[in-house]
Design a protein around this motif. Structure first.
Motif, short mmCIF file in Angstrom:
data_model
loop_
_atom_site.label_atom_id
_atom_site.label_comp_id
_atom_site.label_asym_id
_atom_site.label_seq_id
_atom_site.Cartn_x
_atom_site.Cartn_y
_atom_site.Cartn_z
N GLN A 75 0.85 -1.31 0.05
CA GLN A 75 0.12 0.10 0.20
C GLN A 75 0.94 1.32 -0.03
OE1 GLN A 75 -3.12 2.05 3.24
NE2 GLN A 75 -3.13 -0.13 2.92
N ASN A 76 1.85 1.40 0.91
CA ASN A 76 2.75 2.42 0.85
C ASN A 76 4.14 1.91 0.34
OD1 ASN A 76 1.09 4.06 2.50
ND2 ASN A 76 1.50 2.75 4.21
N LEU A 77 4.20 2.22 -1.06
CA LEU A 77 5.45 2.11 -1.62
C LEU A 77 6.61 2.86 -1.50
CD1 LEU A 77 6.48 0.08 -3.84
CD2 LEU A 77 5.74 1.75 -5.69
N VAL A 78 7.74 2.20 -1.03
CA VAL A 78 8.93 3.16 -0.93
C VAL A 78 9.97 2.78 -1.76
CG1 VAL A 78 10.59 4.19 0.63
CG2 VAL A 78 8.13 3.82 1.42
N LEU A 79 10.53 3.50 -2.88
CA LEU A 79 11.50 2.95 -3.61
C LEU A 79 12.60 4.19 -3.42
CD1 LEU A 79 9.51 2.21 -6.94
CD2 LEU A 79 10.59 0.65 -5.26
N ASP A 80 13.84 3.73 -3.54
CA ASP A 80 14.95 4.64 -3.79
C ASP A 80 15.27 5.55 -5.11
OD1 ASP A 80 17.67 5.42 -3.51
OD2 ASP A 80 18.71 3.64 -3.67
N THR A 81 15.31 6.67 -4.46
CA THR A 81 15.22 7.69 -5.58
C THR A 81 16.21 7.57 -6.40
OG1 THR A 81 16.01 9.42 -4.40
CG2 THR A 81 13.39 9.49 -4.14
N HIS A 135 7.13 6.24 -22.14
CA HIS A 135 7.99 7.24 -22.38
C HIS A 135 9.27 7.06 -21.20
CE1 HIS A 135 5.27 7.99 -19.23
NE2 HIS A 135 6.27 8.93 -18.82
N ILE A 136 9.21 6.22 -20.53
CA ILE A 136 10.21 6.19 -19.25
C ILE A 136 11.43 5.20 -19.74
CG2 ILE A 136 10.44 5.25 -16.97
CD1 ILE A 136 8.70 7.43 -17.06
N GLY A 137 12.62 5.62 -19.90
CA GLY A 137 13.87 4.90 -20.36
C GLY A 137 13.99 4.10 -19.24
N LEU A 138 14.77 2.92 -19.75
CA LEU A 138 15.56 1.92 -18.74
C LEU A 138 16.42 2.46 -17.92
CD1 LEU A 138 15.04 -1.31 -20.91
CD2 LEU A 138 13.45 -0.51 -19.09
N ASP A 139 17.11 3.47 -18.23
CA ASP A 139 18.31 4.05 -17.59
C ASP A 139 17.84 5.32 -16.82
OD1 ASP A 139 20.24 2.17 -18.75
OD2 ASP A 139 20.19 3.45 -20.60
N ARG A 140 16.64 5.72 -16.71
CA ARG A 140 16.23 6.75 -15.74
C ARG A 140 16.22 6.47 -14.40
NH1 ARG A 140 11.02 9.82 -17.86
NH2 ARG A 140 11.49 10.85 -16.09
N THR A 141 16.10 7.30 -13.50
CA THR A 141 16.22 7.02 -12.25
C THR A 141 14.77 7.26 -11.51
OG1 THR A 141 16.89 9.38 -11.59
CG2 THR A 141 18.62 7.65 -11.91
N ILE A 142 14.56 6.58 -10.44
CA ILE A 142 13.14 6.74 -9.81
C ILE A 142 12.85 8.19 -9.31
CG2 ILE A 142 11.93 5.94 -7.65
CD1 ILE A 142 12.16 3.74 -9.82
N GLY A 143 13.84 9.06 -9.17
CA GLY A 143 13.59 10.31 -8.47
C GLY A 143 12.97 10.95 -9.50
N GLU A 144 13.15 10.86 -11.08
CA GLU A 144 12.59 11.50 -12.02
C GLU A 144 11.16 11.21 -12.17
OE1 GLU A 144 15.18 11.61 -15.56
OE2 GLU A 144 16.46 10.28 -14.60
N MET A 145 10.45 10.20 -11.57
CA MET A 145 9.18 10.06 -11.68
C MET A 145 8.19 10.35 -10.83
SD MET A 145 10.47 5.89 -12.90
CE MET A 145 8.64 5.53 -13.13
N SER A 146 6.92 10.44 -11.15
CA SER A 146 6.04 10.62 -10.09
C SER A 146 5.71 9.42 -9.33
CB SER A 146 4.72 11.25 -10.72
OG SER A 146 3.90 10.13 -11.54
N GLY A 147 4.92 9.59 -8.15
CA GLY A 147 4.19 8.91 -7.38
C GLY A 147 3.50 7.60 -7.92
N GLY A 148 2.54 8.24 -8.99
CA GLY A 148 1.86 7.31 -9.58
C GLY A 148 2.68 6.64 -10.66
N ASN A 374 -1.26 12.63 -12.46
CA ASN A 374 0.08 12.76 -11.62
C ASN A 374 1.06 13.61 -12.20
OD1 ASN A 374 -0.91 9.35 -11.71
ND2 ASN A 374 -0.90 10.58 -9.84
N GLY A 375 1.54 14.37 -11.07
CA GLY A 375 2.73 15.32 -11.31
C GLY A 375 2.31 16.82 -11.82
#
Length: 543
Positions: A75-81, A135-148, A374-375
């Motif tokens: 429910q509360n997803l936490v990912l390393d940015t 549109h999300i590249g495989l080399d992008r980081t989590i910090g560049e993405m919205s919560g959704g 989102n965002g």
């Protein structure tokens, strides 16, 4: 022989929190292939059960067996940015080996790392595209993405792993309408064991069966949420009818017992009269007295037994009727008269780029739905209006007392009780007065003394809402950010009831259109680079 069907089996399962709060006791459950919606009141143990099945928690007793791999979306997803997308998908090592082989490294360890996953990048991109993340590249980081987007990314990782059992806990939290539709499609296409905990009606109308968790027992209903509600309405109507029948039976048995006691008293008086007047031989009178006593005893036992049985039937009938209490509050000091200025925005530029061009006035007891992808900056706008963030330029001026309830519900101090938390917002109000008010928010007696940190999601929301609505001065502008996240359907109904009593101006940011419509929204505002008026129909059409 074909492989046995995937399943989840819980046998004699028990679990309690360290403070002794029992969540599950001698719990039994078997779930086979198909889509199962797990519902129940907040605090019933739905999320705890998923965590037990996923192996995040250890049961105090009993056994959990699953066939094959289990995938779990919390429910509360936490990912390393700082995590890259391919690492979040679980394919980073395989990609690295593939690229090394393509560059000429033919070491055995490279081929071992790839295994049979030569098309892993293609499958990853196809899965991301399926969920609207093409549109999300495989080399992008989590910090560049919205919560959704992070929620959908975690779901993509699960779909890539192809687990036999998939557990989803409130997966539509923080998802806009477009992202929800992508998730619905993924659920529709699932062929293994799927158990989903959600308050999202559209999602629960896609399941094959409903498992209703109450008091460590699951009751099964075939079909989706709509079919469940129809079946439950029939059950409850029959249960209420049985209560009326049982109540009438108890009253009848009481009358019959009273009538029998009157008749026996008359017989006793008659026997005493005969004895006093000595109209019969002594031996006859003695026999008559013994007979009367025996008869009286038998009648008392018979009628008392019938009354006890009637009361037991009434108790069983009452237990079958659900008592999902509603919040009942009166908030006269929150009233805002029509036409009064509430909020004024002028050429507002927010911290992360969104703008409110020109003037925007909120007047009177308007009920505003703040919507957007989102965002888009909805939370940033609300935090700016609440004074938590400074605007880049322009100004926002509140002309009445306001309160803001964020998604995280961090207005509560977890170390304090519910009463003490409310007292922080209303320091001049007596303890007894606070307790009387909290009873209307379903915190009665000892419940009001529980520490905020021990509350379930729905209880915590009620406590936070009570703290804001009972604050002094009374808020005449209330702002809520995704208030239905983590609430069960009964809690959503309670929230709607509470807001019905609120007479001030209301701004609610939410992706839950049916919930917004239930609030009697008078104005829809879309934040999409700028803020403009829209309609519910346009919001739906913009998927």
């Amino acid at each position: 022989m074909s492989a046995p069907a995937a399943h989840i089996t819980c046998s004699s399962l028990s679990f309690a929190w360290p403070d002794g709060s029992q969540v599950l006791d001698d719990f039994q459950l078997t779930v086979g292939p198909g889509r199962t919606g797990l519902i129940g009141l907040n605090g019933a143990g739905k999320s705890t059960l998923l965590r037990l099945i996923a192996g995040e928690l250890v049961p105090a007793g009993g056994h959990i067996r699953t066939s094959g791999e289990v995938g779990y979306l919390p429910q509360n997803l936490v990912l390393d940015t700082g995590l890259r997308v391919d690492a979040a998908l679980g394919i980073a090592a395989v990609r690295e080996a593939l690229h090394a082989i393509e560059a000429g490294d033919v070491g055995e360890e490279r081929f071992a790392a790839v295994g049979d996953d030569w098309d892993v990048e293609e499958r990853a991109r196809a899965t991301l595209d399926q969920l609207g993340l093409g549109h999300i590249g495989l080399d992008r980081t989590i910090g560049e993405m919205s919560g959704g987007e992070c929620v959908l990314l975690r779901l993509a990782a699960l779909l890539l792993a192809r687990p036999e059992v998939l557990l989803l806990d409130e997966p539509t939290n923080n998802l806009d309408l477009y992202a929800r539709e992508r998730l619905y499609a993924a659920v529709d296409a699932w062929h293994g064991v799927l158990v989903v905990v959600s308050h999202d009606r559209a999602l629960l109308d896609r399941v094959d069966q409903i498992a209703d968790l109450r008091d460590s027992t699951v009751t099964w209903y075939g079909g989706n949420l709509t079919a469940y509600e129809e079946a439950l309405a029939v059950e409850q109507e029959a249960a209420e009818r049985m209560v009326r029948v049982a109540e009438a039976d108890v009253q009848r048995q009481k009358r019959e017992l009273a009538d029998a006691q009157v008749k026996l008293a008359r017989r006793k008086r008659y026997g005493q009269k005969m004895h006093d007047q000595k109209r019969e031989p002594k031996i006859v009178m003695g026999a008559r007295k013994r007979s009367a006593q025996e008869s009286a005893g038998k009648h008392r036992i018979m009628h008392a037994g019938r009354l006890a049985e009637a009361k037991e039937r009434l108790g069983d009938a009452v237990d079958a009727v659900r008592d999902d209490d509603e919040i009942r509050v009166e908030l006269p000091h929150t009233k805002v008269h029509p036409g009064r200025g509430v909020l004024e925005l002028r050429d507002l530029e927010l911290a992360y780029g969104a703008r409110v061009r020109g003037w925007l006035d909120v007047r009177g007891p308007e009920r505003i739905a703040l919507v957007g992808r989102n965002g888009a900056g909805k939370t940033t706008l609300l935090r700016t209006l609440a004074g938590e963030l400074e605007p880049v330029s322009g100004e926002a001026v509140a002309q009445v007392p306001l309160r803001f309830l964020p998604q995280r519900l961090d207005v509560l101090d977890d170390s304090l009780s519910v009463v003490e938390n409310v007292a922080r917002f209303a320091p001049e109000v007596t303890d007894n007065r606070i307790r009387a008010k909290l009873a209307h928010f379903l915190f009665k007696g000892a419940r009001a003394d529980r520490a905020a940190g021990t509350l379930s999601g729905g209880e915590r929301f009620r406590a936070a809402l009570a703290a804001l609505l009972l604050a002094e001065p009374a808020p005449q502008l209330l702002m809520l950010d995704e208030p239905t996240n983590s609430l069960d359907m009964a809690s959503v109904r309670r929230l709607t009831t509470a807001l019905d009593a609120y007479e001030g101006a209301l701004i609610v940011a939410s992706h839950d259109i049916p919930f917004l419509e239930s609030l009697g929204i008078t104005r829809w505002l879309l934040l999409d680079g700028a803020l403009r008026d829209t309609t519910a129909e346009e919001v739906r059409a913009g998927l």
